[in-house]
Design a protein around this motif. Sequence first.
Motif, PDB file in Angstrom:
ATOM      1  N   PRO A 348       0.808  -1.233   0.000  1.00 17.21           N
ATOM      2  CA  PRO A 348       0.000   0.000   0.000  1.00 17.21           C
ATOM      3  C   PRO A 348       0.836   1.276   0.000  1.00 17.21           C
ATOM      4  O   PRO A 348       0.436   2.278  -0.606  1.00 17.21           O
ATOM      5  N   ILE A 349       1.992   1.262   0.646  1.00 19.21           N
ATOM      6  CA  ILE A 349       2.843   2.454   0.686  1.00 19.21           C
ATOM      7  C   ILE A 349       3.476   2.687  -0.682  1.00 19.21           C
ATOM      8  O   ILE A 349       3.487   3.808  -1.196  1.00 19.21           O
ATOM      9  N   VAL A 350       3.988   1.595  -1.280  1.00 15.18           N
ATOM     10  CA  VAL A 350       4.555   1.715  -2.627  1.00 15.18           C
ATOM     11  C   VAL A 350       3.483   2.177  -3.605  1.00 15.18           C
ATOM     12  O   VAL A 350       3.704   3.073  -4.424  1.00 15.18           O
ATOM     13  N   ASN A 351       2.293   1.590  -3.509  1.00 14.39           N
ATOM     14  CA  ASN A 351       1.206   1.935  -4.434  1.00 14.39           C
ATOM     15  C   ASN A 351       0.728   3.369  -4.236  1.00 14.39           C
ATOM     16  O   ASN A 351       0.323   4.032  -5.194  1.00 14.39           O
ATOM     17  N   LEU A 352       0.795   3.850  -2.992  1.00 15.85           N
ATOM     18  CA  LEU A 352       0.409   5.241  -2.735  1.00 15.85           C
ATOM     19  C   LEU A 352       1.333   6.202  -3.480  1.00 15.85           C
ATOM     20  O   LEU A 352       0.883   7.170  -4.102  1.00 15.85           O
ATOM     21  N   VAL A 353       2.640   5.935  -3.429  1.00 13.23           N
ATOM     22  CA  VAL A 353       3.590   6.800  -4.134  1.00 13.23           C
ATOM     23  C   VAL A 353       3.408   6.655  -5.645  1.00 13.23           C
ATOM     24  O   VAL A 353       3.442   7.644  -6.391  1.00 13.23           O
ATOM     25  N   THR A 368      11.086  11.499   3.316  1.00 10.95           N
ATOM     26  CA  THR A 368      12.417  11.278   3.887  1.00 10.95           C
ATOM     27  C   THR A 368      12.851   9.862   3.550  1.00 10.95           C
ATOM     28  O   THR A 368      12.050   8.925   3.622  1.00 10.95           O
ATOM     29  N   LEU A 369      14.119   9.691   3.180  1.00 14.23           N
ATOM     30  CA  LEU A 369      14.660   8.369   2.871  1.00 14.23           C
ATOM     31  C   LEU A 369      15.937   8.167   3.676  1.00 14.23           C
ATOM     32  O   LEU A 369      16.889   8.934   3.551  1.00 14.23           O
ATOM     33  N   TYR A 370      15.956   7.131   4.490  1.00 13.46           N
ATOM     34  CA  TYR A 370      17.139   6.826   5.317  1.00 13.46           C
ATOM     35  C   TYR A 370      17.871   5.611   4.751  1.00 13.46           C
ATOM     36  O   TYR A 370      19.050   5.673   4.465  1.00 13.46           O
ATOM     37  N   ARG A 371      17.200   4.495   4.626  1.00  4.97           N
ATOM     38  CA  ARG A 371      17.763   3.314   3.962  1.00  4.97           C
ATOM     39  C   ARG A 371      16.719   2.766   3.007  1.00  4.97           C
ATOM     40  O   ARG A 371      15.582   2.512   3.404  1.00  4.97           O
ATOM     41  N   VAL A 372      17.093   2.601   1.743  1.00  7.98           N
ATOM     42  CA  VAL A 372      16.176   2.026   0.756  1.00  7.98           C
ATOM     43  C   VAL A 372      16.850   0.826   0.110  1.00  7.98           C
ATOM     44  O   VAL A 372      18.053   0.617   0.239  1.00  7.98           O
ATOM     45  N   SER A 373      16.058   0.023  -0.602  1.00  2.81           N
ATOM     46  CA  SER A 373      16.605  -1.193  -1.207  1.00  2.81           C
ATOM     47  C   SER A 373      17.412  -0.854  -2.461  1.00  2.81           C
ATOM     48  O   SER A 373      17.345   0.263  -2.990  1.00  2.81           O
ATOM     49  N   LYS A 380      11.841   4.765  -7.979  1.00  2.00           N
ATOM     50  CA  LYS A 380      11.342   4.793  -9.364  1.00  2.00           C
ATOM     51  C   LYS A 380      10.051   5.596  -9.475  1.00  2.00           C
ATOM     52  O   LYS A 380       9.850   6.357 -10.428  1.00  2.00           O
ATOM     53  N   ALA A 381       9.184   5.434  -8.473  1.00  2.00           N
ATOM     54  CA  ALA A 381       7.916   6.173  -8.490  1.00  2.00           C
ATOM     55  C   ALA A 381       8.143   7.671  -8.320  1.00  2.00           C
ATOM     56  O   ALA A 381       7.466   8.489  -8.953  1.00  2.00           O
ATOM     57  N   LEU A 382       9.105   8.043  -7.479  1.00  2.00           N
ATOM     58  CA  LEU A 382       9.412   9.466  -7.280  1.00  2.00           C
ATOM     59  C   LEU A 382       9.962  10.084  -8.560  1.00  2.00           C
ATOM     60  O   LEU A 382       9.630  11.226  -8.911  1.00  2.00           O
ATOM     61  N   ALA A 417      17.063  13.439 -12.250  1.00  2.00           N
ATOM     62  CA  ALA A 417      15.691  13.338 -12.756  1.00  2.00           C
ATOM     63  C   ALA A 417      14.922  14.646 -12.567  1.00  2.00           C
ATOM     64  O   ALA A 417      13.876  14.842 -13.192  1.00  2.00           O
ATOM     65  N   GLY A 418      15.434  15.541 -11.682  1.00  2.00           N
ATOM     66  CA  GLY A 418      14.760  16.816 -11.458  1.00  2.00           C
ATOM     67  C   GLY A 418      14.107  16.941 -10.094  1.00  2.00           C
ATOM     68  O   GLY A 418      13.390  17.914  -9.836  1.00  2.00           O
ATOM     69  N   CYS A 419      14.329  15.962  -9.208  1.00  2.00           N
ATOM     70  CA  CYS A 419      13.807  16.068  -7.839  1.00  2.00           C
ATOM     71  C   CYS A 419      14.582  17.138  -7.070  1.00  2.00           C
ATOM     72  O   CYS A 419      15.768  17.350  -7.315  1.00  2.00           O
ATOM     73  N   HIS A 420      13.895  17.745  -6.121  1.00  2.00           N
ATOM     74  CA  HIS A 420      14.576  18.657  -5.210  1.00  2.00           C
ATOM     75  C   HIS A 420      15.122  17.792  -4.074  1.00  2.00           C
ATOM     76  O   HIS A 420      14.371  17.317  -3.214  1.00  2.00           O
ATOM     77  N   VAL A 421      16.430  17.559  -4.078  1.00  2.00           N
ATOM     78  CA  VAL A 421      17.055  16.673  -3.088  1.00  2.00           C
ATOM     79  C   VAL A 421      17.726  17.516  -2.021  1.00  2.00           C
ATOM     80  O   VAL A 421      18.506  18.420  -2.331  1.00  2.00           O
ATOM     81  N   ILE A 422      17.409  17.213  -0.766  1.00  2.00           N
ATOM     82  CA  ILE A 422      18.060  17.884   0.353  1.00  2.00           C
ATOM     83  C   ILE A 422      18.752  16.830   1.221  1.00  2.00           C
ATOM     84  O   ILE A 422      18.371  15.671   1.222  1.00  2.00           O
ATOM     85  N   TYR A 423      19.791  17.269   1.914  1.00  2.00           N
ATOM     86  CA  TYR A 423      20.617  16.332   2.663  1.00  2.00           C
ATOM     87  C   TYR A 423      20.499  16.497   4.174  1.00  2.00           C
ATOM     88  O   TYR A 423      21.341  16.049   4.927  1.00  2.00           O
TER      89      TYR A 423
END
Length: 709
Positions: A348-353, A368-373, A380-382, A417-423
């Motif tokens: 459901p979380i993946v499908n929401l994005v 927010t992304l801390y650890r992803v696969s 990919k969805a973002l 890709a054009g995302c606004h990435v902050i650190y």
Amino acid sequence: MNKFKRHENFINRELSWIEFNKRVLEECRNTNHPLFERLRFIAITSSNLDEFFMVRVGSLLDQIKVGFTKTDPSGMTPKQQLSEICKSTAKLVNSQCNYFNRSLKIALGRENINFLTIKDLNREQLDYIHDYYYKNIFPVITPMLIDRSTSFPLILNKSLNIGLIIEENDEKTFATVEVPSVLDRIIKIPSDSGLNIIMLEDILKLNLSSLFGTSKILASGCYRITRNADLTLDEEGAEDLLEAIEESIKQRKWGAAVRLEVEHGMDSDILSILEKELEITKEQEYKINTPLDLSFLNKLINNKEYERLCYKPIKPYNPLKYIDDEDIFDTISKKDILLQHPYESFDPIVNLVRQSAKDPSVLAIKQTLYRVSGNSPIIKALIAAVENKKQVTVLVELKARFDEENNINWAKQLEEAGCHVIYGLVGLKTHCKLLLIVRREKNGIKRYVHMGTGNYNDVTAKIYTDIGLLSSNPYYGEDASMIFNMLSGRSIPKDLKKLCIAPLNLRERFLYLIDQETKNAKIGKPAKIVAKMNSIVDKEIIQNLYKASSAGVKIQLIVRGICCLKPKIPQISDNITVISIVGRFLEHSRIFYFYNEGEELIYLSSADWMNRNLDRRVELLFPIENIEIKEKIKRTLRIYLKDTLGAKQLNNDGTYSRIDKRGKKPLDSQETFYQYSLIENDKHSSLEKTKISKTKWREEGFKVKQNQD
């Protein structure tokens, strides 16, 4: 001194962690786990020890080097801690070797999986090894002879090496050969049946003479070093944080040596040279009576020919799958949705994005992304959302230890890709798990949020127990917007309606909630705290729990890993119990319950009760207000507390023992949660509504009765 602050009231953090790894190791003795899963536990203990020495022991050695003598809450100096760590680790490593040699190898043999040595090979197999060596190994390796004109080489962190003493022109000389990590370490030997394997390093040792010509090899043996990876990053002085972290990753390979592992029976001359050149003391040496670095067993576990010796993949229940609404936003608008992973699906979380990326009404996505696969569907969805002209803001935490490189790669892809990435914020790791979707609807702008206790990682969501909440509560949405503005614009959020964040007000909120229970107990009202987390280390929190216990508050803690609190201290922690659950799944959720004069308060959080979570990270605490969901979480806590099979109880001396089962029903919490998910799957897929039997549980890779070999 205040009685709650006395050193004897605290367990040393590092020794508590070793006790945790001991509990993990003991799972490899549990014959209710399939055989390859038992191998997985022993491999995990090896990986855990690597990280422990690279970070915790590395930090202690740095303190000792600069003469730091301040004691920890348990009253130990860094030097005393290091000494006790070495003693405890030696015992742990000895147990690890015994379990592997006396139990697991024998069990593997019963499955016709055999670890062979050179002595076990017949002539035909030796010929095969000889041919394999010259075709596959010889072209890759680089021998290094250390003579008067050559300095000792920089040995790579966690690399496996062979040290040699060779005789050349009547002189003894040291040489070293790195066992190439680019080659498979497990080599399959042709046989008529079963799986016969030999280690890569054994083949290499057999053929060492091919590397050093006519020189006489007097002795050889495998060794492995662990280096200090706790490298401090000067964020204030780093003009480009991404470049600075990339550089620190490179430096990690060459930190000071903090541990030396050698094979049992290592030649004393080789040992002396390694001790001198690596500046390692005898205390930091570990003699291993198995192949070094048992994490190699993960390669064997992933052998598809032996899937029957592993758990079958879990079949999580997807509560949104059977809802008539096709629009996930309509579903969330009707009520809050709680997801308990891995028993309930992460889909459901993946499908929401994914749906947000395509939905023309969605204006913005912030996450927010801390650890992803490694192959993250959320990333990919973002990226798809940006391509569909959505405003996408992603905070990628570059300082997620040992995931920095992976996160740097994702950050670059998202930026391209054009995302606004902050650190994130200088000096703080952003550890909160937060997703905000802004959507234009007929009644105006509406916000949808997901808040969780675990990472946005579709892989670990299948093996970590975590909890997440999907909601369209406008107060949650408003608070989430302010938090993202803080992260991107460095503003301080004012007047948060529902959420608490660290380091702004999370510590104060926890202390207030504990204090309220204490006050109620002092005037004779019922008072109770139940908390589940990964670790409890923070001195101030522990002292306040002691005060609450002394006042009569009943406190039940479920702490998977480190626990510096001592239960059952007379007149201090009489009313505190602590259990730890280690099982098939990694217990990762953080749940906090306060009785609150019967108006029960329940919170979920990304934070443990540790100094770093409360003071040096951006963390999130959010309340559960839906009555149905509150009951579900209360039931979850009750099941954990009734666990008599997977749980162990913390004793006053820092050790753990099995739960006394007398008068209690056998219950495994993880088994019980999974049974519930199977029942829901059966119920909603119109299958026969029957009670899930213990037989079906076993078919899914579990057993109820706990046997020890």
